[in-house]
Design an enzyme around this catalytic site. Sequence first.
Site, PDB file in Angstrom:
ATOM      1  CG  HIS A  90     -34.734 -14.946  16.186  1.00  0.00           C
ATOM      2  ND1 HIS A  90     -35.485 -14.796  17.304  1.00  0.00           N
ATOM      3  CD2 HIS A  90     -34.116 -13.733  15.989  1.00  0.00           C
ATOM      4  CE1 HIS A  90     -35.344 -13.566  17.772  1.00  0.00           C
ATOM      5  NE2 HIS A  90     -34.527 -12.901  16.989  1.00  0.00           N
TER       6      HIS A  90
ATOM      7  CG  HIS B 287     -36.112 -19.406  25.142  1.00  0.00           C
ATOM      8  ND1 HIS B 287     -35.186 -18.567  25.695  1.00  0.00           N
ATOM      9  CD2 HIS B 287     -36.788 -18.679  24.218  1.00  0.00           C
ATOM     10  CE1 HIS B 287     -35.305 -17.378  25.140  1.00  0.00           C
ATOM     11  NE2 HIS B 287     -36.263 -17.418  24.241  1.00  0.00           N
TER      12      HIS B 287
ATOM     13  CG  ASP C  97     -41.908 -18.528  18.393  1.00  0.00           C
ATOM     14  OD1 ASP C  97     -42.516 -17.508  18.042  1.00  0.00           O
ATOM     15  OD2 ASP C  97     -40.692 -18.554  18.621  1.00  0.00           O
TER      16      ASP C  97
HETATM   17  C1  COA Z   1     -34.461 -22.440  20.965  1.00  0.00           C
HETATM   18  C2  COA Z   1     -33.276 -23.394  20.758  1.00  0.00           C
HETATM   19  C3  COA Z   1     -32.577 -23.031  19.429  1.00  0.00           C
HETATM   20  C4  COA Z   1     -32.292 -23.224  21.930  1.00  0.00           C
HETATM   21  O1  COA Z   1     -31.199 -24.020  21.678  1.00  0.00           O
HETATM   22  P1  COA Z   1     -29.941 -24.173  22.645  1.00  0.00           P
HETATM   23  O2  COA Z   1     -30.084 -23.323  23.852  1.00  0.00           O
HETATM   24  O3  COA Z   1     -28.728 -23.980  21.816  1.00  0.00           O
HETATM   25  O4  COA Z   1     -30.093 -25.666  23.158  1.00  0.00           O
HETATM   26  P2  COA Z   1     -29.393 -26.928  22.512  1.00  0.00           P
HETATM   27  O5  COA Z   1     -29.584 -26.947  21.031  1.00  0.00           O
HETATM   28  O6  COA Z   1     -27.991 -26.995  23.033  1.00  0.00           O
HETATM   29  O7  COA Z   1     -30.245 -28.112  23.152  1.00  0.00           O
HETATM   30  C5  COA Z   1     -29.988 -28.701  24.436  1.00  0.00           C
HETATM   31  C6  COA Z   1     -30.524 -30.117  24.442  1.00  0.00           C
HETATM   32  O8  COA Z   1     -31.958 -30.098  24.334  1.00  0.00           O
HETATM   33  C7  COA Z   1     -32.381 -30.728  23.121  1.00  0.00           C
HETATM   34  N1  COA Z   1     -33.405 -29.837  22.523  1.00  0.00           N
HETATM   35  C8  COA Z   1     -33.409 -28.464  22.528  1.00  0.00           C
HETATM   36  N2  COA Z   1     -34.528 -28.013  21.962  1.00  0.00           N
HETATM   37  C9  COA Z   1     -35.230 -29.106  21.594  1.00  0.00           C
HETATM   38  C10 COA Z   1     -36.479 -29.287  20.970  1.00  0.00           C
HETATM   39  N3  COA Z   1     -37.208 -28.233  20.604  1.00  0.00           N
HETATM   40  N4  COA Z   1     -36.908 -30.551  20.731  1.00  0.00           N
HETATM   41  C11 COA Z   1     -36.171 -31.626  21.104  1.00  0.00           C
HETATM   42  N5  COA Z   1     -34.975 -31.522  21.715  1.00  0.00           N
HETATM   43  C12 COA Z   1     -34.514 -30.279  21.951  1.00  0.00           C
HETATM   44  C13 COA Z   1     -31.155 -30.792  22.240  1.00  0.00           C
HETATM   45  O9  COA Z   1     -31.221 -31.861  21.329  1.00  0.00           O
HETATM   46  C14 COA Z   1     -30.068 -30.978  23.271  1.00  0.00           C
HETATM   47  O10 COA Z   1     -30.111 -32.304  23.702  1.00  0.00           O
HETATM   48  P3  COA Z   1     -28.728 -33.097  24.015  1.00  0.00           P
HETATM   49  O11 COA Z   1     -28.168 -32.412  25.218  1.00  0.00           O
HETATM   50  O12 COA Z   1     -29.145 -34.511  24.252  1.00  0.00           O
HETATM   51  O13 COA Z   1     -27.857 -32.937  22.800  1.00  0.00           O
HETATM   52  C15 COA Z   1     -33.770 -24.883  20.714  1.00  0.00           C
HETATM   53  O14 COA Z   1     -34.407 -25.216  21.931  1.00  0.00           O
HETATM   54  C16 COA Z   1     -34.678 -25.161  19.528  1.00  0.00           C
HETATM   55  O15 COA Z   1     -34.180 -25.455  18.430  1.00  0.00           O
HETATM   56  N6  COA Z   1     -36.053 -25.085  19.722  1.00  0.00           N
HETATM   57  C17 COA Z   1     -36.967 -25.278  18.640  1.00  0.00           C
HETATM   58  C18 COA Z   1     -37.089 -24.005  17.815  1.00  0.00           C
HETATM   59  C19 COA Z   1     -37.837 -22.910  18.565  1.00  0.00           C
HETATM   60  O16 COA Z   1     -38.904 -23.146  19.120  1.00  0.00           O
HETATM   61  N7  COA Z   1     -37.274 -21.698  18.551  1.00  0.00           N
HETATM   62  C20 COA Z   1     -37.925 -20.522  19.099  1.00  0.00           C
HETATM   63  C21 COA Z   1     -37.184 -19.940  20.251  1.00  0.00           C
HETATM   64  S1  COA Z   1     -38.133 -18.597  20.935  1.00  0.00           S
END
Ligand code: COA
Length: 422
Positions: A263, A302, A358
């Site tokens: 977050h 996201h 971010d």
């Molecule tokens: C923001 C976040 C937590 C959202 O997660 P979520 O909605 O639960 O999405 P998921 O974790 O289910 O990811 C969906 C798919 O995309 C992939 N993915 C998601 N974010 C990714 C990233 N930043 N880099 C690489 N792969 C990513 C996952 O591995 C998953 O792939 P799969 O279907 O092959 O398993 C996630 O995108 C993330 O960890 N981003 C990086 C951290 C970040 O920038 N956070 C700030 C948010 S404002």
Amino acid sequence: MPESITITDNRTGNQLEIPIAHGGVAASEWQKLLPGIWFYDPGFTATAACESTITYLDGDAGILRYRGYPIEVLAERSTYLEVAYLLLHGELPTAAEFDAWRHEITYHTYIHENVRKRFLEGFHYDAHPMGMLVSAVAALSTFYLDAKDIFDAESRRRQIIRLIAKMPTLAAAAHRFSVGMPFVYPDNSLDFCANFLSMMWKVAEPRFDANPTLARALDILFILHADHEQNCSTTAMRVVGSSHADPYSCCAAACAALYGPRHGGANEAVIRMLTEIGSFENVPAFVESVKQGHGRLQGFGHRVYKSYDPRAKIIKRTAEEVFSITGKNPLLDIALKLEEIALQDEYFTSRRLYPNVDFYSGLIYQAMGFPLEMFPVLFAIPRTAGWLAHWQELLDQDAKISRPRQLYIGTEPRDYVPIGQR
Ligand SMILES: CC(C)(COP(=O)(O)OP(=O)(O)OC[C@H]1O[C@@H](n2cnc3c(N)ncnc32)[C@H](O)[C@@H]1OP(=O)(O)O)[C@@H](O)C(=O)NCCC(=O)NCCS
């Protein structure tokens, strides 16, 4: 077309008509029709936990609006303090209302001397400023005992002003103590962001005048971070608020939620990632390793935005203005290359992973001289306005206490075996 869905209960053959309201099915309707059947929704990906009039977000279209005003317009024409007023009151202030609001915020920026002397100075010399902020915000509840009167309109108003006003003071104090610098008192002749920058950077000069471009860039970042509907920290605020805890304790919980790298800590993770990549040429190999499952591309993806985060677009422009003053952040070229490669790669496009707010905010904060540990703290300052708007709304809605169900998947009942016989 009727606004309902029809489902068949295959156990009984009964057909049920379930009304749809605002694009969803109300749990109260569901429970009447199918008692004892729970939605299993870890992470609340398909659950609306409340109604809200504060922020509209369309993740597919990349739209973000506060109280109906597009974020792009607010970032260009408004200020953080005006946006905070808008979030909390539902309308933009008149000139007289804004003057009164700014005056009240300005004259509540001081913290009690005991918060500083007995509390903040008590932390270990290398304490993380976000840990200090979480604790200091919680500690404020012990200084304002009237905060418990959450249904008294005047008390509620006072705590809201205190929290918005004191967050920059606590944030700057946490930084100063963590680097061994003396505390700087607020300067009431300065605007919100200029005052914060003065408390951060002032050394021995009688008055610290922040560069106006940098103060404005910070103000824009504060506007962009002021609210984002039911994110993790706002949900924490609502969950704790639903127990009728005082607003300082609720805000401390929200700050704690913001501390995590998924977050509020994501922009710090972006800088660490870009530093680790180290140079332009290493970008393709890094992207490949992410695709092989070694870590994530920080600042990408996201839960809600499945197209370019509208805040990221504004931040990219702001970054250029900041770099024209501070000089370019050397990590920018790596970031741009990373974005270019990822946006053309099927792995990222098929998963609809785009830069989020971010991805660039950390580059700006770093160029402005903020240490990485301060990044989540910088997020908490403006998000306080959003948290409080949701807290106020939840109390006005007389919301039920948050208490989800669980699906128990543990063992069946069993006999207790005395320790000597195990
Ligand atoms: C923001 C976040 C937590 C959202 O997660 P979520 O909605 O639960 O999405 P998921 O974790 O289910 O990811 C969906 C798919 O995309 C992939 N993915 C998601 N974010 C990714 C990233 N930043 N880099 C690489 N792969 C990513 C996952 O591995 C998953 O792939 P799969 O279907 O092959 O398993 C996630 O995108 C993330 O960890 N981003 C990086 C951290 C970040 O920038 N956070 C700030 C948010 S404002």
